[in-house]
Design a protein around this motif. Structure first.
Motif, short mmCIF file in Angstrom:
data_model
loop_
_atom_site.label_atom_id
_atom_site.label_comp_id
_atom_site.label_asym_id
_atom_site.label_seq_id
_atom_site.Cartn_x
_atom_site.Cartn_y
_atom_site.Cartn_z
N SER A 9 0.84 -1.20 0.00
CA SER A 9 0.00 0.00 0.00
C SER A 9 0.87 1.25 0.00
O SER A 9 2.05 1.21 0.32
CB SER A 9 -0.94 0.01 1.21
N GLN A 11 -4.12 0.43 -2.19
CA GLN A 11 -3.64 -0.89 -1.79
C GLN A 11 -3.75 -1.79 -3.03
O GLN A 11 -4.73 -1.70 -3.78
CB GLN A 11 -4.52 -1.44 -0.69
N ASN A 71 -7.18 2.32 0.98
CA ASN A 71 -6.51 1.78 2.16
C ASN A 71 -7.43 1.19 3.20
O ASN A 71 -7.00 0.53 4.13
CB ASN A 71 -5.60 2.84 2.79
#
Length: 144
Positions: free
Chosen positions: A73, A78, A95
């Motif tokens: 990430s 991510q 995220n």
């Protein structure tokens, strides 16, 4: 998976302080902490992209897949890499783990003959780079 506390920067030698949490799958491939959540790429039956709680107990299995390889990430995105029958698949998310661009993207034009090697990702603001064993390195644009 084990949790071993530190005391004054040193691992404890007290076996009663070491805690164990069972993985829902065969093996842990890598961990990624994005400042908020702990993410685990874990392979085998019941594996995939797994979100862990702060104590490393299971929060949820976000994407179930047997060929989990790597999760990485940056401050906003991510990316999770998995392999199915030699074909790489990337799951793009924010995220918090919410999917971006719909479902995971499978790249059937890339076929790996070596699937048990170490496959990793590197992530910058707009691009993700994937080390794909005998298929070399691929660069994916996150802005599209």
């Amino acid at each position: 998976m084990y949790t071993v506390p530190l005391t004054d920067g040193m691992f404890t030698n007290n076996p009663d302080a070491i805690k164990s949490n069972n993985l829902p799958s065969l093996s842990a491939k890598n961990l990624n902490f994005n400042g908020t959540n702990i993410w685990l790429a874990s392979s085998g039956t019941n594996g995939g992209l797994i979100k862990l709680n702060d104590d490393f107990s299971l929060n949820s299995n976000v994407q179930a897949v047997t060929g989990a390889k790597y999760v990485v990430s940056n401050p906003t995105n991510q990316v999770f890499l998995s392999l199915a029958n030699g074909t790489p698949s990337l799951r793009f998310a924010d995220n918090a783990g919410n999917l971006l661009f719909g479902a995971a993207k499978s790249f059937s034009s890339i076929n790996l003959n070596v699937t048990d090697g170490k496959n990793t990702l590197a992530l910058e603001s707009d691009y993700v780079y994937a080390a794909l064993s005998d298929a070399g390195v691929a660069k994916f644009d996150l802005s599209n």
